[in-house]
Design a protein around this motif. Structure first.
Motif, PDB file in Angstrom:
ATOM      1  N   SER A  83       0.982  -1.231   0.095  1.00 25.27           N
ATOM      2  CA  SER A  83      -0.048  -0.092  -0.173  1.00 25.27           C
ATOM      3  C   SER A  83       0.897   1.229  -0.042  1.00 25.27           C
ATOM      4  O   SER A  83       1.805   1.224   0.676  1.00 25.27           O
ATOM      5  N   GLU A  84       0.369   2.351  -0.597  1.00 24.12           N
ATOM      6  CA  GLU A  84       1.102   3.693  -0.682  1.00 24.12           C
ATOM      7  C   GLU A  84       1.310   4.154   0.919  1.00 24.12           C
ATOM      8  O   GLU A  84       2.057   4.747   1.140  1.00 24.12           O
ATOM      9  N   GLU A  85       0.433   3.654   1.780  1.00 23.39           N
ATOM     10  CA  GLU A  85       0.394   4.176   3.081  1.00 23.39           C
ATOM     11  C   GLU A  85       1.056   3.165   4.124  1.00 23.39           C
ATOM     12  O   GLU A  85       1.158   3.233   5.246  1.00 23.39           O
ATOM     13  N   PHE A 102      -2.247  -1.222  -3.646  1.00 24.64           N
ATOM     14  CA  PHE A 102      -3.499  -0.285  -3.511  1.00 24.64           C
ATOM     15  C   PHE A 102      -2.918   1.351  -3.304  1.00 24.64           C
ATOM     16  O   PHE A 102      -2.068   1.472  -2.264  1.00 24.64           O
ATOM     17  N   ASP A 103      -3.659   2.226  -3.668  1.00 26.80           N
ATOM     18  CA  ASP A 103      -3.527   3.433  -2.922  1.00 26.80           C
ATOM     19  C   ASP A 103      -5.061   3.648  -2.263  1.00 26.80           C
ATOM     20  O   ASP A 103      -5.986   3.638  -3.032  1.00 26.80           O
ATOM     21  N   PRO A 104      -4.982   3.510  -0.968  1.00 30.28           N
ATOM     22  CA  PRO A 104      -6.252   3.556  -0.445  1.00 30.28           C
ATOM     23  C   PRO A 104      -7.234   4.558  -0.515  1.00 30.28           C
ATOM     24  O   PRO A 104      -8.538   4.362  -0.724  1.00 30.28           O
ATOM     25  N   LEU A 105      -6.709   5.914  -0.593  1.00 33.43           N
ATOM     26  CA  LEU A 105      -7.485   7.081  -0.609  1.00 33.43           C
ATOM     27  C   LEU A 105      -6.670   7.749  -1.678  1.00 33.43           C
ATOM     28  O   LEU A 105      -5.811   8.996  -0.960  1.00 33.43           O
ATOM     29  N   ASP A 106      -6.909   7.805  -2.742  1.00 34.22           N
ATOM     30  CA  ASP A 106      -6.161   8.829  -3.785  1.00 34.22           C
ATOM     31  C   ASP A 106      -6.626  10.357  -3.700  1.00 34.22           C
ATOM     32  O   ASP A 106      -8.051  10.507  -3.845  1.00 34.22           O
ATOM     33  N   GLY A 107      -5.874  11.123  -3.680  1.00 36.11           N
ATOM     34  CA  GLY A 107      -6.375  12.618  -3.859  1.00 36.11           C
ATOM     35  C   GLY A 107      -6.908  13.111  -2.465  1.00 36.11           C
ATOM     36  O   GLY A 107      -7.709  13.992  -2.388  1.00 36.11           O
ATOM     37  N   SER A 108      -6.228  12.684  -1.596  1.00 34.46           N
ATOM     38  CA  SER A 108      -6.635  12.893  -0.073  1.00 34.46           C
ATOM     39  C   SER A 108      -6.823  14.496   0.449  1.00 34.46           C
ATOM     40  O   SER A 108      -7.188  14.520   1.168  1.00 34.46           O
ATOM     41  N   LEU A 264       3.862  11.108  -9.253  1.00 34.97           N
ATOM     42  CA  LEU A 264       2.789   9.758  -8.861  1.00 34.97           C
ATOM     43  C   LEU A 264       3.470   8.306  -8.696  1.00 34.97           C
ATOM     44  O   LEU A 264       4.676   8.330  -9.010  1.00 34.97           O
ATOM     45  N   ARG A 265       2.943   7.495  -8.203  1.00 38.99           N
ATOM     46  CA  ARG A 265       3.365   6.305  -7.714  1.00 38.99           C
ATOM     47  C   ARG A 265       3.383   5.082  -8.895  1.00 38.99           C
ATOM     48  O   ARG A 265       2.062   4.887  -9.241  1.00 38.99           O
ATOM     49  N   LEU A 266       4.337   4.268  -9.289  1.00 37.53           N
ATOM     50  CA  LEU A 266       4.037   3.240 -10.241  1.00 37.53           C
ATOM     51  C   LEU A 266       3.173   2.281  -9.969  1.00 37.53           C
ATOM     52  O   LEU A 266       2.211   1.936 -10.682  1.00 37.53           O
ATOM     53  N   TYR A 268       1.087   1.993  -7.462  1.00 31.47           N
ATOM     54  CA  TYR A 268      -0.205   2.216  -6.717  1.00 31.47           C
ATOM     55  C   TYR A 268      -1.344   3.101  -7.599  1.00 31.47           C
ATOM     56  O   TYR A 268      -2.580   3.246  -7.478  1.00 31.47           O
ATOM     57  N   GLU A 269      -0.677   3.923  -8.535  1.00 32.78           N
ATOM     58  CA  GLU A 269      -1.271   4.706  -9.344  1.00 32.78           C
ATOM     59  C   GLU A 269      -0.944   4.553 -11.005  1.00 32.78           C
ATOM     60  O   GLU A 269      -2.068   4.200 -11.749  1.00 32.78           O
ATOM     61  N   GLY A 270       0.116   4.442 -11.259  1.00 36.88           N
ATOM     62  CA  GLY A 270       0.567   4.355 -12.557  1.00 36.88           C
ATOM     63  C   GLY A 270       0.100   3.228 -13.451  1.00 36.88           C
ATOM     64  O   GLY A 270      -0.645   3.242 -14.454  1.00 36.88           O
TER      65      GLY A 270
HETATM   66 MG    MG Z   1      -2.548   8.591  -4.704  1.00 27.66          MG
END
Ligand code: MG
Ligand code: AHM
Length: 323
Positions: A83-85, A102-108, A264-266, A268-270
């Motif tokens: 996870s990103e977190e 996963f990115d649990p909550l993107d754009g936080s 951005l993260r490969l 979790y996002e990319g």
């Molecule tokens: Mg994000």
């Protein structure tokens, strides 16, 4: 209207994959409920912690991460998650078949102002014969994803999903079910809409500056048409717009942190977004090569992202090529 799991089963999706996607959606429904309560549940605002990326964690980043982690680790199909977190991967059943990032909550940064956010996920298979729990098993190129998607928490909660056979969208109904609302999504090839954080203009490479400057010249410039701009600061919402009506979204490398390939993260996002975009007929690139071909060497690695309508992204790539 068809239920998510019925739709997947009718389209010959691997039954274990269907089960894993259902598990992910249990977590996303819980996150959607918490978001809906907002200030009433005392869940807005920041914690005193920073994540591995050095970013301040919002309370909802932590809550969403914990919900996903708990629900996924309860499923014996899950070998591990990243996870990103979380600083390091967390391992589940040693015989589990799947890895989930996963990115649990993107754009936080949007949470406290009540603007759309989302959960982004990517599913890989644990490599055969990988007996030790090791971060290396996650380091697979994006093309190896067996599924990816996001849930956008907007006025309605919408799942965009690909299992490698096109992109479909499902809306969360009041019954708690995700129901099919758009089948076989295709991104329009042309667009007049772009999304980039213009405040970083002076930090971009000259090629990116030239491209955007030409967009701004409008009908009188080399592109011969007037463009419109959007920036929501929530990648899920931007990609949802691109999937819905076309456009280009880019968060390129910039000189603020020159050693990093981008913000951005490969993993979790990319990668998850790139699979969705390619499956919907668009292009997703670093500006120099396809994101899905990158062999990761770190789970938290960054990437420059440019994705969206085929013709527009191709034009952007021409600005970056020596030809
Ligand atoms: Mg994000
Ligand atoms: P996050 O995962 O910490 O929320 O960061 C990713 C977000 C993306 O959703 C969005 O495109 C970008 O950060 C916005 O960044 P900026 O505030 O620099 O415009």
């Amino acid at each position: 209207m068809q239920l998510l799991s019925n739709y997947l089963k009718h389209h010959d999706t691997d039954l274990e994959l269907v089960e894993l996607i259902d598990t992910l959606m249990i977590a996303c429904k819980e996150i959607a409920l918490q978001l809906r309560e907002g200030a009433l549940a005392g869940i807005l605002g920041t914690t005193n912690d920073t994540n591995v990326q050095g970013e301040t964690q919002k309370k909802l980043d932590v809550i969403s991460n914990d919900v996903l982690k708990k629900v996924l680790l309860d499923n014996p199909l899950v070998r591990g998650l990243a996870s990103e977190e979380e600083d390091d991967p967390v391992f589940g059943n040693p015989n589990g078949r799947f890895l989930v990032t996963f990115d649990p909550l993107d754009g936080s940064s949007n949470i406290d102002i009540n603007v759309s956010v989302g959960t982004i996920f990517s599913i890989l298979e644990a490599p055969e014969g990988a007996t030790d729990d090791n971060v290396d098993m996650f380091l697979q190129a994006g093309r190896k994803q067996v599924a990816s998607g996001y849930v956008l928490y907007g006025p309605s909660a919408v799942l965009a999903l690909t299992t490698g056979h096109g992109v479909n969208m499902f809306t969360l109904a009041h019954t708690g079910d995700f129901l099919l609302t758009r089948e076989n999504v295709k991104i329009p090839e042309e667009t007049k809409e772009f999304a980039i954080n213009m405040s970083n203009h002076r930090f971009w490479e000259p090629s990116m500056r030239n491209y955007v400057d030409d967009l701004l010249k409008g009908a009188e410039g080399p592109r011969g048409k007037n463009y419109n701009m959007r920036w929501i600061a929530s990648m899920v919402a931007e990609v949802h717009r691109v999937l819905t009506r076309g456009g280009i979204f880019t968060y390129p490398w910039d000189s603020r942190e020159p050693a990093k390939p981008g913000k951005l993260r490969l993993m979790y996002e990319g990668n998850p977004m790139s699979l969705l975009i390619e499956q919907a007929g668009g292009i997703s690139s670093t500006c120099y090569s396809d994101i899905l071909d990158i062999q990761p060497d770190h789970i938290h690695q960054r990437v420059s992202v440019a994705l969206g309508s085929r013709e527009e992204v191709e034009t952007l790539l021409q600005y970056h090529c020596d030809c």
